[in-house]
Motif scaffolding. Structure first.
Motif, PDB file in Angstrom:
ATOM      1  N   LEU A  50      39.994  45.374  14.874  1.00  0.00           N
ATOM      2  CA  LEU A  50      39.616  46.166  13.700  1.00  0.00           C
ATOM      3  C   LEU A  50      40.651  47.065  13.572  1.00  0.00           C
ATOM      4  O   LEU A  50      40.476  48.401  13.130  1.00  0.00           O
ATOM      5  N   ARG A  51      41.702  47.045  14.297  1.00  0.00           N
ATOM      6  CA  ARG A  51      42.832  47.967  14.075  1.00  0.00           C
ATOM      7  C   ARG A  51      43.320  48.351  12.720  1.00  0.00           C
ATOM      8  O   ARG A  51      44.111  49.256  12.407  1.00  0.00           O
ATOM      9  N   ASP A  52      43.176  47.506  11.727  1.00  0.00           N
ATOM     10  CA  ASP A  52      43.678  47.701  10.305  1.00  0.00           C
ATOM     11  C   ASP A  52      42.465  48.855   9.615  1.00  0.00           C
ATOM     12  O   ASP A  52      42.703  49.454   8.680  1.00  0.00           O
ATOM     13  N   ARG A  53      41.143  48.921  10.451  1.00  0.00           N
ATOM     14  CA  ARG A  53      40.158  49.950   9.847  1.00  0.00           C
ATOM     15  C   ARG A  53      40.234  50.977  10.795  1.00  0.00           C
ATOM     16  O   ARG A  53      39.412  52.105  10.342  1.00  0.00           O
TER      17      ARG A  53
ATOM     18  N   LEU B 267      47.418  44.103  24.065  1.00  0.00           N
ATOM     19  CA  LEU B 267      47.931  43.849  22.866  1.00  0.00           C
ATOM     20  C   LEU B 267      47.483  45.379  22.166  1.00  0.00           C
ATOM     21  O   LEU B 267      48.437  45.890  21.402  1.00  0.00           O
ATOM     22  N   VAL B 268      46.423  46.075  22.410  1.00  0.00           N
ATOM     23  CA  VAL B 268      46.315  47.377  21.873  1.00  0.00           C
ATOM     24  C   VAL B 268      47.257  48.370  22.400  1.00  0.00           C
ATOM     25  O   VAL B 268      47.782  49.125  21.495  1.00  0.00           O
ATOM     26  N   HIS B 269      47.552  48.334  23.699  1.00  0.00           N
ATOM     27  CA  HIS B 269      48.573  49.172  24.334  1.00  0.00           C
ATOM     28  C   HIS B 269      49.981  48.780  23.618  1.00  0.00           C
ATOM     29  O   HIS B 269      50.640  49.940  23.376  1.00  0.00           O
ATOM     30  N   GLY B 270      50.153  47.515  23.376  1.00  0.00           N
ATOM     31  CA  GLY B 270      51.544  47.241  22.825  1.00  0.00           C
ATOM     32  C   GLY B 270      51.853  47.954  21.636  1.00  0.00           C
ATOM     33  O   GLY B 270      52.843  48.099  21.340  1.00  0.00           O
ATOM     34  N   HIS B 271      50.778  47.645  20.516  1.00  0.00           N
ATOM     35  CA  HIS B 271      50.804  48.138  19.584  1.00  0.00           C
ATOM     36  C   HIS B 271      50.842  49.705  19.363  1.00  0.00           C
ATOM     37  O   HIS B 271      51.388  50.321  18.295  1.00  0.00           O
ATOM     38  N   LEU B 272      50.140  50.396  20.120  1.00  0.00           N
ATOM     39  CA  LEU B 272      50.265  51.852  20.336  1.00  0.00           C
ATOM     40  C   LEU B 272      51.933  52.217  20.766  1.00  0.00           C
ATOM     41  O   LEU B 272      52.313  53.339  19.863  1.00  0.00           O
ATOM     42  N   GLN B 273      52.331  51.538  21.577  1.00  0.00           N
ATOM     43  CA  GLN B 273      53.743  51.687  22.123  1.00  0.00           C
ATOM     44  C   GLN B 273      54.812  51.679  20.785  1.00  0.00           C
ATOM     45  O   GLN B 273      55.745  52.553  20.335  1.00  0.00           O
ATOM     46  N   LEU B 274      54.224  50.628  20.064  1.00  0.00           N
ATOM     47  CA  LEU B 274      55.302  50.327  18.620  1.00  0.00           C
ATOM     48  C   LEU B 274      55.011  51.409  17.581  1.00  0.00           C
ATOM     49  O   LEU B 274      55.993  51.899  17.014  1.00  0.00           O
ATOM     50  N   ASP B 275      53.661  51.943  17.520  1.00  0.00           N
ATOM     51  CA  ASP B 275      53.274  52.612  16.295  1.00  0.00           C
ATOM     52  C   ASP B 275      53.997  53.990  16.711  1.00  0.00           C
ATOM     53  O   ASP B 275      54.277  55.033  16.045  1.00  0.00           O
ATOM     54  N   ALA B 276      53.886  54.313  18.187  1.00  0.00           N
ATOM     55  CA  ALA B 276      54.486  55.928  18.501  1.00  0.00           C
ATOM     56  C   ALA B 276      55.636  55.659  19.020  1.00  0.00           C
ATOM     57  O   ALA B 276      56.317  56.682  19.686  1.00  0.00           O
ATOM     58  N   PHE B 277      56.571  54.598  18.801  1.00  0.00           N
ATOM     59  CA  PHE B 277      57.924  54.518  19.259  1.00  0.00           C
ATOM     60  C   PHE B 277      58.176  54.737  20.671  1.00  0.00           C
ATOM     61  O   PHE B 277      59.085  55.385  21.191  1.00  0.00           O
TER      62      PHE B 277
ATOM     63  N   VAL C 275      54.797  45.570  24.662  1.00  0.00           N
ATOM     64  CA  VAL C 275      55.590  45.726  23.413  1.00  0.00           C
ATOM     65  C   VAL C 275      55.841  44.202  22.904  1.00  0.00           C
ATOM     66  O   VAL C 275      55.953  43.978  21.796  1.00  0.00           O
ATOM     67  N   LEU C 276      56.411  43.367  23.928  1.00  0.00           N
ATOM     68  CA  LEU C 276      56.898  42.036  23.424  1.00  0.00           C
ATOM     69  C   LEU C 276      55.544  41.263  23.078  1.00  0.00           C
ATOM     70  O   LEU C 276      56.052  40.633  22.038  1.00  0.00           O
ATOM     71  N   ALA C 277      54.215  41.598  23.622  1.00  0.00           N
ATOM     72  CA  ALA C 277      53.198  40.624  23.193  1.00  0.00           C
ATOM     73  C   ALA C 277      52.655  41.301  21.444  1.00  0.00           C
ATOM     74  O   ALA C 277      52.325  40.674  20.911  1.00  0.00           O
ATOM     75  N   ALA C 278      52.908  42.473  21.477  1.00  0.00           N
ATOM     76  CA  ALA C 278      52.588  43.317  20.160  1.00  0.00           C
ATOM     77  C   ALA C 278      53.483  42.625  19.131  1.00  0.00           C
ATOM     78  O   ALA C 278      53.067  42.314  18.089  1.00  0.00           O
ATOM     79  N   LEU C 279      54.718  42.460  19.336  1.00  0.00           N
ATOM     80  CA  LEU C 279      55.735  42.189  18.516  1.00  0.00           C
ATOM     81  C   LEU C 279      55.234  40.796  18.045  1.00  0.00           C
ATOM     82  O   LEU C 279      55.434  40.248  16.694  1.00  0.00           O
TER      83      LEU C 279
END
Length: 505
Positions: A429-432, A72-82, A100-104
């Motif tokens: 803690l990805r929001d902090r 999930l961390v890697h998926g959110h990184l992919q989304l944030d960095a396009f 990426v699918l899991a992060a969405l």
């Protein structure tokens, strides 16, 4: 019927009299052909099987496993960095696909939503196992195959895990079902299976091991058809699948390993084999029994009248060996891989392909005209109990609730933190914090940075008896820069452990 009755009946027919009643024609067997009634009954029973499977998997839960958190961390990184994050991902499969699918899904529905996505994929896998078994061995074997596969430990476990294994397995069995369709009448139908076969490897690398099984299955299911059509079907599936996989491998800049392990490198082969036997040994034995019964007789005695194309003995032997060998491929991979091998839930790849034979074995055990239903119920209950108990004993994620709450009070947006499993706090803690603020233990610079007090907090979650954890704990106790903030005990599948948070004085 007596001669007098026959004579009176002929007289009634000659006189044009309508008989008072007629006896309806009864089919020899309702399980032989895919009539509308048998199809409806099979689908209703399949829904019952899926309901039981969904109930068993959805009962599990808890905080994120380290592997789930990394995905999930890697998926959110992919989304944030396009999508600009380098393709080096610890999760199985293509790094820019399932994470990426899991992060969405996580952004919309949280961790539970990601796990429900795996549950839906595993339910679809059971449905395709039913369809594949019905194509190979008819409806009775299909119901047995779906029932046994739905309660395996690997099925129950992977059915609620935020991992690409469930989606990869669903696509793999879908490809197997498409491969078995058409027979010798439509050789080109196997081309439809190329897309899900390639996508299954994109979601989980472990499925590549079983794609040759589908190639041979394409040839053996060419019925009616001669050797020429069988080879043509195999080539039509193997060539485009191999070319697409090769092209995809050239596009990747890094190879990701097939999943995280649930065992340690110190486990002996005997201990690993015992774990494997508990994960799917009963289903494998049913598959072996079904293969032996299929080689001996192609159909039950009650269905010998049916006009169904039946393969010869040689083809039956090859099909039985092919399907029974599928779980052995996964077992061999686990045994020969040094260190941390493929996760045990990936054994479900082989069990899914062997499930049709297991269902046939269960059908033959029950016997023609359901003579011994108690034997089938006994086998199903044994697989159910073993799968349920083992899956729930293994599905025990570390309880990081209180540790995360304690960290939330001390982390900042510019701090530097060290952890043996940094993905778990980085996810919660990805929001902090940012993922780059969390560093993993084991780096050559770690002892020097600890001695200089360059980390604002250190989080240890490994087993206290591990060598690395013991060395770090001894170093921190002697370090004048740090003090122990909190120690929170928890129990995981590996045994009792605790989260220990050290902060700067």
């Amino acid at each position: 019927m007596s001669p007098d009755t026959v004579r009176l009946r002929k007289a009634d027919i000659a006189a044009g009299l309508t008989p008072a009643y007629t006896i309806p024609v009864v089919p020899p067997s309702a399980w032989t052909v895919n009539s509308r009634r048998s199809v409806r009954i099979g689908r209703v029973l399949l829904l019952c099987v899926l309901a039981v499977q969904a109930g068993l998997s959805s009962r599990m839960g808890g905080r994120a496993f380290p592997g789930e958190a990394r995905t999930l961390v890697h998926g959110h990184l992919q989304l944030d960095a396009f999508g600009s994050v380098p393709l080096a991902d610890p999760a199985s499969g293509l790094p820019s696909l399932y994470p990426v699918l899991a992060a969405l899904t996580d952004s919309a529905f949280g961790l539970t939503g990601v796990r429900v996505l795996s549950l839906l994929a595993m339910l679809g896998t059971t449905a395709f196992v039913y369809a594949l078994s019905a194509r190979l061995f008819r409806a009775r074997a299909a119901l047995g195959a779906a029932a046994l596969f739905s309660v395996c430990e690997s099925t129950v476990f992977s059915g609620f895990l935020a991992d690409g294994a469930a989606l990869g397995l669903c696509l793999l069995v879908l490809a197997g079902w498409l491969v078995a369709r058409g027979g010798g009448e439509r050789p080109g139908a196997v081309l439809l299976a190329v897309v899900p076969a390639v996508l299954s490897a994109a979601f989980a690398w472990g499925t590549v091991l079983f794609l040759p099984t589908l190639v041979v299955l394409a040839a053996l299911t060419c019925l009616p058809g001669g050797p020429g059509k069988a080879v043509l079907r195999a080539v039509l599936f193997a060539v485009p699948t191999g070319l697409l996989l090769y092209a995809g491998a050239l596009l990747l800049t890094a190879w990701a390993g097939p999943g995280q392990a649930l065992r340690h490198a110190s486990d002996t082969p005997a201990a690993v084999l015992w774990d494997i036997a508990q994960w799917g040994g009963l289903v494998f034995l049913c598959a072996v029994g079904g293969g032996a019964a299929y080689v001996r007789r192609a159909r039950l005695a009650e269905t010998s009248w049916a006009r169904i194309a039946v393969p010869g003995r040689v083809r039956r032997v090859l099909l039985a060996v092919l399907l029974c060998a599928s779980p052995l491929l996964a077992v061999g991979y686990v045994l020969v891989t040094p260190g941390e091998a493929v996760a045990f839930q990936n054994l479900g790849y082989g069990l899914a392909l062997a499930a049709p034979l297991a269902g046939l074995g269960l059908s033959r055990l029950v016997g023609a005209h359901f003579r011994n239903p108690q034997l089938g119920i006994l086998v199903y209950v044994a697989v159910l109990v073993l799968g349920l108990v083992r899956a729930h004993n293994a599905f025990v994620p570390p309880d990081s609730t209180r540790a995360t709450e304690a960290l939330a009070k001390i982390v900042t947006a510019d701090g530097r933190y060290l952890a043996d499993e940094p993905a778990v706090p980085a996810y919660y803690l990805r929001d902090r914090t940012r993922e780059a603020q969390w560093e993993r233990t084991g780096r050559t610079e770690t002892p020097r940075d600890l001695a200089a007090g360059r980390y604002d907090a250190v989080v240890l979650s490994g087993r206290p008896d591990s060598a690395e954890d013991t060395a770090l704990t001894r170093s921190l106790r002697a370090n004048p820069h740090y003090r122990l903030l909190t120690e929170d005990a928890y129990v995981s599948a590996a045994g009792p452990s605790s989260y220990r948070i050290w902060i700067k004085k």
